[in-house]
Structures are given as C-alpha cells and as structure tokens.
Scaffold this motif. Structure first.
Motif, PDB file in Angstrom:
ATOM      1  N   CYS A 104       0.833  -1.199   0.000  1.00 17.45           N
ATOM      2  CA  CYS A 104       0.000   0.000   0.000  1.00 17.45           C
ATOM      3  C   CYS A 104       0.869   1.250   0.000  1.00 17.45           C
ATOM      4  N   ASN A 105       1.902   1.243   0.833  1.00 21.14           N
ATOM      5  CA  ASN A 105       2.802   2.391   0.947  1.00 21.14           C
ATOM      6  C   ASN A 105       3.559   2.649  -0.343  1.00 21.14           C
ATOM      7  N   ARG A 106       3.904   1.600  -1.079  1.00 22.27           N
ATOM      8  CA  ARG A 106       4.730   1.739  -2.286  1.00 22.27           C
ATOM      9  C   ARG A 106       3.917   1.936  -3.553  1.00 22.27           C
ATOM     10  N   THR A 107       2.609   1.971  -3.461  1.00 20.54           N
ATOM     11  CA  THR A 107       1.789   2.183  -4.655  1.00 20.54           C
ATOM     12  C   THR A 107       2.172   3.497  -5.328  1.00 20.54           C
ATOM     13  N   GLN A 108       2.388   4.514  -4.538  1.00 19.25           N
ATOM     14  CA  GLN A 108       2.877   5.814  -5.009  1.00 19.25           C
ATOM     15  C   GLN A 108       3.880   6.235  -3.939  1.00 19.25           C
ATOM     16  N   VAL A 109       5.171   6.079  -4.222  1.00 11.93           N
ATOM     17  CA  VAL A 109       6.212   6.189  -3.193  1.00 11.93           C
ATOM     18  C   VAL A 109       6.201   7.541  -2.488  1.00 11.93           C
ATOM     19  N   ASP A 110       6.109   8.626  -3.242  1.00 14.92           N
ATOM     20  CA  ASP A 110       6.110   9.948  -2.604  1.00 14.92           C
ATOM     21  C   ASP A 110       4.911  10.110  -1.670  1.00 14.92           C
ATOM     22  N   ASN A 111       3.745   9.663  -2.124  1.00 13.80           N
ATOM     23  CA  ASN A 111       2.562   9.740  -1.264  1.00 13.80           C
ATOM     24  C   ASN A 111       2.763   8.912   0.001  1.00 13.80           C
ATOM     25  N   GLY A 112       3.342   7.724  -0.147  1.00 14.58           N
ATOM     26  CA  GLY A 112       3.580   6.857   1.006  1.00 14.58           C
ATOM     27  C   GLY A 112       4.506   7.488   2.018  1.00 14.58           C
ATOM     28  N   ARG A 113       5.566   8.128   1.526  1.00 12.93           N
ATOM     29  CA  ARG A 113       6.523   8.763   2.437  1.00 12.93           C
ATOM     30  C   ARG A 113       5.903   9.981   3.126  1.00 12.93           C
ATOM     31  N   VAL A 114       5.134  10.768   2.378  1.00 14.98           N
ATOM     32  CA  VAL A 114       4.474  11.931   2.980  1.00 14.98           C
ATOM     33  C   VAL A 114       3.448  11.469   4.011  1.00 14.98           C
ATOM     34  N   LEU A 116       3.564   8.846   5.924  1.00 17.70           N
ATOM     35  CA  LEU A 116       4.275   8.474   7.152  1.00 17.70           C
ATOM     36  C   LEU A 116       4.759   9.715   7.896  1.00 17.70           C
ATOM     37  N   ARG A 117       5.260  10.697   7.155  1.00 22.89           N
ATOM     38  CA  ARG A 117       5.727  11.937   7.791  1.00 22.89           C
ATOM     39  C   ARG A 117       4.566  12.661   8.468  1.00 22.89           C
ATOM     40  N   ALA A 172      11.856   1.460   7.214  1.00 18.88           N
ATOM     41  CA  ALA A 172      12.200   0.863   5.922  1.00 18.88           C
ATOM     42  C   ALA A 172      11.407   1.510   4.790  1.00 18.88           C
ATOM     43  N   MET A 173      10.151   1.841   5.047  1.00 17.36           N
ATOM     44  CA  MET A 173       9.316   2.452   4.008  1.00 17.36           C
ATOM     45  C   MET A 173       9.653   3.925   3.787  1.00 17.36           C
ATOM     46  N   ALA A 174      10.065   4.621   4.839  1.00 14.72           N
ATOM     47  CA  ALA A 174      10.272   6.062   4.748  1.00 14.72           C
ATOM     48  C   ALA A 174      11.689   6.470   4.388  1.00 14.72           C
ATOM     49  N   ALA A 175      12.655   5.595   4.593  1.00 15.94           N
ATOM     50  CA  ALA A 175      14.065   5.966   4.420  1.00 15.94           C
ATOM     51  C   ALA A 175      14.379   6.399   2.990  1.00 15.94           C
ATOM     52  N   SER A 176      15.111   7.486   2.869  1.00 17.05           N
ATOM     53  CA  SER A 176      15.505   7.984   1.551  1.00 17.05           C
ATOM     54  C   SER A 176      16.341   6.967   0.779  1.00 17.05           C
ATOM     55  N   ASN A 178      15.857   3.969   0.550  1.00 17.33           N
ATOM     56  CA  ASN A 178      14.961   2.977  -0.042  1.00 17.33           C
ATOM     57  C   ASN A 178      14.003   3.575  -1.064  1.00 17.33           C
ATOM     58  N   LEU A 179      14.276   4.806  -1.480  1.00 11.72           N
ATOM     59  CA  LEU A 179      13.376   5.510  -2.385  1.00 11.72           C
ATOM     60  C   LEU A 179      13.044   4.688  -3.627  1.00 11.72           C
ATOM     61  N   ALA A 180      14.049   4.047  -4.209  1.00 11.47           N
ATOM     62  CA  ALA A 180      13.843   3.278  -5.439  1.00 11.47           C
ATOM     63  C   ALA A 180      13.672   1.782  -5.167  1.00 11.47           C
ATOM     64  N   ALA A 181      13.634   1.386  -3.912  1.00 11.83           N
ATOM     65  CA  ALA A 181      13.552  -0.037  -3.571  1.00 11.83           C
ATOM     66  C   ALA A 181      12.180  -0.601  -3.914  1.00 11.83           C
ATOM     67  N   SER A 182      12.182  -1.853  -4.348  1.00 16.40           N
ATOM     68  CA  SER A 182      10.925  -2.539  -4.655  1.00 16.40           C
ATOM     69  C   SER A 182      10.292  -3.046  -3.356  1.00 16.40           C
ATOM     70  N   VAL A 183       9.062  -3.493  -3.465  1.00 18.10           N
ATOM     71  CA  VAL A 183       8.375  -4.088  -2.312  1.00 18.10           C
ATOM     72  C   VAL A 183       9.180  -5.276  -1.796  1.00 18.10           C
ATOM     73  N   ASP A 184       9.647  -6.121  -2.710  1.00 16.17           N
ATOM     74  CA  ASP A 184      10.407  -7.307  -2.285  1.00 16.17           C
ATOM     75  C   ASP A 184      11.703  -6.931  -1.576  1.00 16.17           C
ATOM     76  N   GLU A 185      12.379  -5.897  -2.055  1.00 16.79           N
ATOM     77  CA  GLU A 185      13.618  -5.459  -1.392  1.00 16.79           C
ATOM     78  C   GLU A 185      13.330  -4.931   0.009  1.00 16.79           C
ATOM     79  N   ILE A 186      12.283  -4.165   0.139  1.00 14.43           N
ATOM     80  CA  ILE A 186      11.919  -3.646   1.453  1.00 14.43           C
ATOM     81  C   ILE A 186      11.490  -4.783   2.374  1.00 14.43           C
ATOM     82  N   MET A 187      10.769  -5.733   1.842  1.00 21.50           N
ATOM     83  CA  MET A 187      10.342  -6.879   2.653  1.00 21.50           C
ATOM     84  C   MET A 187      11.547  -7.686   3.135  1.00 21.50           C
ATOM     85  N   ARG A 188      12.556  -7.864   2.286  1.00 22.93           N
ATOM     86  CA  ARG A 188      13.764  -8.589   2.717  1.00 22.93           C
ATOM     87  C   ARG A 188      14.457  -7.843   3.846  1.00 22.93           C
ATOM     88  N   ASP A 189      14.534  -6.513   3.719  1.00 20.42           N
ATOM     89  CA  ASP A 189      15.151  -5.693   4.757  1.00 20.42           C
ATOM     90  C   ASP A 189      14.403  -5.851   6.078  1.00 20.42           C
TER      91      ASP A 189
END
Length: 200
Positions: A104-114, A116-117, A172-176, A178-189
C-alpha cells in the motif's frame, strides 16, 4: 421499547456526499500525479466544491492525503491479519501482516513517504492524524497477537516487540535510501531485522 435509529438528516447526508467527493477527487489526483504536484484548488475543482468548503474537511494537503490513505492502510492491515491467521511460524505470520501495508505504501512512493511523515509529525488531535495513529496502534496489536500465540512470549513482551516491528517497517518504508527499492527489497530488509528480534 428501544428507539429505532433515525436516518441521517439532509444536512448530514450532504456533508457525507461532499466528503466522499473530496476523498475520491484527492485519491484520483494524488494517485495520478503525486501529492507534490496537486493543488488544493485542483482537488476542490474536481470535487465540484469551493476551496473554502474543502478546508472545512481538511486544512492541508497532508490532511487530505491522510484522509485518502487511512482507508487504504486499514484495508491493507485487514488483508494482512487474515493472511496471517493460519500461518504457524511467527516470522512468516508477521511478514504476512506487514506485506500488504508495504505494498500500500509503495503504490505511489512519494505519497507513502508523505503519509508516514504526516502521521509522525502531524497534530494528533486532528481527526485524520488521530485515525492514522489508530491504524498504527491496530497494526501493533495484530502483530502482538501473532507473537503471543501459543504463549511464545508474554503479553508485555509481545506488545514491545510489536512496537519494534512497527518502527522497523516504518523506517524501511520512509528511508531515503529505499526511495527506489521494490516491495520485495523492502520486505527482505524488514524480514532480516524482525528475524533478529524474534531470535532473541
């Protein structure tokens, strides 16, 4: 004799219809362009209301994003909770809860980060912020329930560990980095960090 619940009055129905139009307009524009590229005037125009009316429902774009994203995050959490129900392994069950939230957070990365902020730094007394914090609390409760299954850990420890899982997930979702990280990469982290926590 109990009183039957009264149907909503015209004023309340009109308020709800406006809120629905605002939410739909903001959701569409934010998904298409991202929060930074959308103005409150564009949202008001799409919802066919005045900007003054818009500000009665949300004072800032951040609050509008919370309004839109809260329902999406709540749905993601429910999917994760259902997915985790029949998974006996604690780590796999926790990751089943986390995955839909990350997606859900990564559907639109900028929206997801905002989102969380806004959740972290916004006014907790504001209704949309309060709802976002409630969803965070519910996430921690669902994770704690999984960790406490079968008396693996005590209730207090399960709650503390769930808060750590929540913090790991949010960072993991908010970190700069990880800006270009995929869902799978974030999940592994996240999985790597949660595995260390659960191995204690």
């Amino acid at each position: 004799m109990p009183r039957a619940s009264q149907p909503a009055g015209r004023r309340e129905r009109n308020k709800q219809l406006k809120l629905d139009r605002i939410t739909a307009a903001a959701r569409e524009l934010f998904a298409e362009h991202g929060i930074d590229e959308v103005t409150t005037q564009q949202i008001a125009d799409k919802a066919d209301i005045g900007t003054g009316t818009l500000f009665l429902y949300a004072r800032t774009k951040g609050e509008l994003l919370l309004l839109v994203q809260n329902s999406l995050y709540a749905e993601a959490l429910e999917r994760g909770r259902v997915d985790a129900e029949n998974i006996p392994d604690a780590l796999d069950a926790v990751m089943a809860i986390v995955r839909p939230v990350v997606e859900c957070n990564r559907t639109q990365v900028d929206n997801g980060r905002v989102y969380l902020r806004e959740m972290v730094f916004g006014d907790p007394a504001e209704p949309h912020h309060r709802e976002a914090l409630t969803i965070t609390g519910q996430t921690e409760e669902v994770v704690a329930a999984v960790l406490g299954r079968g008396a693996r850990v005590g209730e207090a420890d399960a709650a503390a560990m769930a808060r750590i899982v929540s913090a790991v997930m949010f960072l993991a979702m908010a970190a700069s980095v990880n800006l270009a990280a995929s869902v799978d990469e974030i999940m592994r982290d996240i999985r790597g960090q949660v595995a260390v926590l659960l191995a204690r």
